[in-house]
Write a protein that holds these residues in place. Structure first.
Motif, PDB file in Angstrom:
ATOM      1  N   GLY A  30       0.617  -1.701   0.452  1.00  0.00           N
ATOM      2  CA  GLY A  30      -0.206  -0.147  -0.324  1.00  0.00           C
ATOM      3  C   GLY A  30       0.779   0.973  -0.024  1.00  0.00           C
ATOM      4  N   THR A  31       1.931   1.200   0.141  1.00  0.00           N
ATOM      5  CA  THR A  31       2.751   2.551   0.132  1.00  0.00           C
ATOM      6  C   THR A  31       3.474   2.749  -1.277  1.00  0.00           C
ATOM      7  N   PRO A  32       3.180   4.172  -1.511  1.00  0.00           N
ATOM      8  CA  PRO A  32       3.990   4.268  -2.721  1.00  0.00           C
ATOM      9  C   PRO A  32       4.670   3.672  -4.218  1.00  0.00           C
ATOM     10  N   ALA A  33       6.245   3.062  -2.832  1.00  0.00           N
ATOM     11  CA  ALA A  33       6.968   2.405  -3.654  1.00  0.00           C
ATOM     12  C   ALA A  33       6.540   0.654  -3.776  1.00  0.00           C
ATOM     13  N   GLY A  34       5.201   0.688  -2.561  1.00  0.00           N
ATOM     14  CA  GLY A  34       4.965  -1.116  -3.074  1.00  0.00           C
ATOM     15  C   GLY A  34       3.997  -0.985  -4.104  1.00  0.00           C
ATOM     16  N   LYS A  35       3.688   0.273  -4.190  1.00  0.00           N
ATOM     17  CA  LYS A  35       2.618   0.542  -5.291  1.00  0.00           C
ATOM     18  C   LYS A  35       2.723   0.608  -7.147  1.00  0.00           C
ATOM     19  N   PHE A  36       4.229   1.144  -6.819  1.00  0.00           N
ATOM     20  CA  PHE A  36       5.262   1.172  -7.874  1.00  0.00           C
ATOM     21  C   PHE A  36       5.328   0.538  -8.743  1.00  0.00           C
ATOM     22  N   TRP A  37       6.280  -0.419  -7.704  1.00  0.00           N
ATOM     23  CA  TRP A  37       6.854  -2.196  -7.753  1.00  0.00           C
ATOM     24  C   TRP A  37       5.622  -2.690  -8.466  1.00  0.00           C
ATOM     25  N   GLU A  38       4.323  -2.627  -7.966  1.00  0.00           N
ATOM     26  CA  GLU A  38       3.600  -3.983  -8.971  1.00  0.00           C
ATOM     27  C   GLU A  38       3.287  -3.972  -9.905  1.00  0.00           C
ATOM     28  N   HIS A  39       2.626  -1.727 -11.132  1.00  0.00           N
ATOM     29  CA  HIS A  39       3.079  -1.701 -11.577  1.00  0.00           C
ATOM     30  C   HIS A  39       4.116  -1.931 -13.018  1.00  0.00           C
ATOM     31  N   ALA A  40       5.620  -1.615 -12.411  1.00  0.00           N
ATOM     32  CA  ALA A  40       6.229  -1.678 -12.953  1.00  0.00           C
ATOM     33  C   ALA A  40       7.190  -3.198 -13.392  1.00  0.00           C
ATOM     34  N   LEU A  41       6.692  -3.695 -12.450  1.00  0.00           N
ATOM     35  CA  LEU A  41       7.238  -5.720 -12.637  1.00  0.00           C
ATOM     36  C   LEU A  41       5.813  -6.385 -11.710  1.00  0.00           C
ATOM     37  N   PRO A  42       5.259  -6.247 -13.202  1.00  0.00           N
ATOM     38  CA  PRO A  42       4.036  -7.032 -12.547  1.00  0.00           C
ATOM     39  C   PRO A  42       4.369  -8.568 -13.145  1.00  0.00           C
ATOM     40  N   GLY A  43       3.492  -9.865 -12.170  1.00  0.00           N
ATOM     41  CA  GLY A  43       4.325 -10.481 -11.494  1.00  0.00           C
ATOM     42  C   GLY A  43       5.195 -11.249 -10.954  1.00  0.00           C
ATOM     43  N   SER A  44       5.460 -10.120 -10.820  1.00  0.00           N
ATOM     44  CA  SER A  44       7.402 -10.848 -10.024  1.00  0.00           C
ATOM     45  C   SER A  44       7.399  -9.831  -8.235  1.00  0.00           C
ATOM     46  N   PRO A  45       6.921 -10.713  -7.233  1.00  0.00           N
ATOM     47  CA  PRO A  45       6.551  -9.477  -6.086  1.00  0.00           C
ATOM     48  C   PRO A  45       7.859  -9.119  -5.286  1.00  0.00           C
ATOM     49  N   MET A  46       7.389  -8.357  -5.006  1.00  0.00           N
ATOM     50  CA  MET A  46       8.796  -7.722  -3.951  1.00  0.00           C
ATOM     51  C   MET A  46       9.289  -8.341  -3.447  1.00  0.00           C
ATOM     52  N   PRO A  47      10.445  -8.760  -3.252  1.00  0.00           N
ATOM     53  CA  PRO A  47      11.414  -8.973  -2.665  1.00  0.00           C
ATOM     54  C   PRO A  47      11.071  -8.884  -1.273  1.00  0.00           C
TER      55      PRO A  47
END
Length: 326
Positions: A30-47
């Motif tokens: 839910g953080t801006p960084a988390g949302k950015f990650w979901e958009h930039a790397l779909p299908g690759s969850p943040m480690p």
């Protein structure tokens, strides 16, 4: 599911289990960084390790007043793999045991002696600042950095900060691309540019070692239980956490066909020994390396000799291009 996507999913699940957070909300959700990650790397969850450092950068920012209890000193333990090894709390070079290894050692049934200091995880690594905060934090000017974060000139920490800035200004070695990034968004962007993902149909993946939150592995023998290749077409971007008051990632890209990225599952052989999924990169072409590179010395080889492999410490990342779906 594509093989690379399955491997990344397994790695993420292993990371969540190791950190004891499987089944509940992850840090950075839910953080801006988390949302950015979901958009930039779909299908690759943040480690998980990266998510921990993102949350730490929000909750315990070094930009807070220095008399705040949340403004903890930083310690980085790991390797600046291109040239320098830093083991801040280690009494001797034995702390590096098993970080570098030969390519043929990564096979099921082999045993490896591996040790990561326990104080190398989220508790002591610098937090990843939110992008807006990182944009306003001093970076390029050594004096400004030391003054802003209360680092004494002439101290060991000041020398580390200066060394980090020197690396970021230095030209790359032959066949290498490099960049320094002061936020998660900038790190992902740098990796994407180095891999030219705009021209890649499959997009980009990211992976990190599934070490416990404490960051360490006890010194012992480990059996290699599984080895899986992450893919990436022989070109990867490795991003290492550098010594600095906040998270600065030093990223470098290998030349095409010059590297392999692996997930090596290690199982401790001593009673109660842990099982972890470690991300590793094998450098197949070391011709441009410094002869005093710690990996070359550890493996008793020379530039242009046998490939040099290394595990990725807590919070460090590897990026690669996904294979296009058939």
């Amino acid at each position: 599911m594509h093989r690379s996507a399955l491997l990344l999913l397994l790695l993420t699940v292993a990371a969540a289990a190791a950190a004891g957070v499987h089944g509940r909300a992850r840090p950075a959700d839910g953080t801006p960084a988390g949302k950015f990650w979901e958009h930039a790397l779909p299908g690759s969850p943040m480690p998980e390790a990266v998510a921990e450092l993102v949350q730490k950068g929000i909750d315990h920012s070094p930009l807070l007043p220095r008399n705040s209890s949340s403004a903890a000193p930083y310690i980085v333990q790991g390797c600046r793999f291109e040239y320098i090894c830093h083991f801040k709390a280690a009494a001797d070079a034995a702390a590096a045991t098993g970080v570098f290894f030969r390519e043929e050692e990564a096979r099921v049934g082999a045993t490896m002696a591996v040790y990561f200091p326990a104080a190398a995880g989220a508790a002591v690594l610098p937090g990843i600042l939110p992008r807006a905060a990182a944009a306003g934090a001093p970076f390029g000017d050594l004096a400004a950095v030391l003054a802003r974060f209360g680092v004494a000139p002439g101290s060991d920490q000041a020398a580390e900060v200066e060394d980090t800035l020197r690396w970021c200004r230095a030209p790359p070695v032959a066949g290498e691309r490099r960049a320094c990034a002061t936020s998660l968004e900038a790190t992902v962007g740098a990796a994407a540019r180095m891999l030219d993902t705009a021209a890649a149909a499959g997009g980009m993946w990211a992976a990190a070692s599934a070490l416990p939150k404490g960051g360490g592995l006890p010194r012992q023998e480990y059996a290699v239980a599984a080895v899986q290749e992450l893919g990436g077409g022989g070109r990867h971007v490795s991003c290492h956490v550098a010594p600095f008051p906040y998270a600065v990632y030093q990223c470098h890209a290998t030349a095409p066909e010059s590297s392999r990225a692996l997930v090596v599952t290690l199982r401790g052989l001593e009673r109660g020994g842990p099982e972890v999924a470690m991300v590793a990169v094998c450098h197949l072409d070391t011709r441009g390396w410094n002869p005093e590179h710690p990996g070359l010395e550890a493996l008793h080889t020379k530039p242009g000799g046998a490939p040099v492999c290394h595990f990725m410490p807590y919070g460090h990342m590897v990026f690669g291009v996904k294979a296009a779906q058939p």
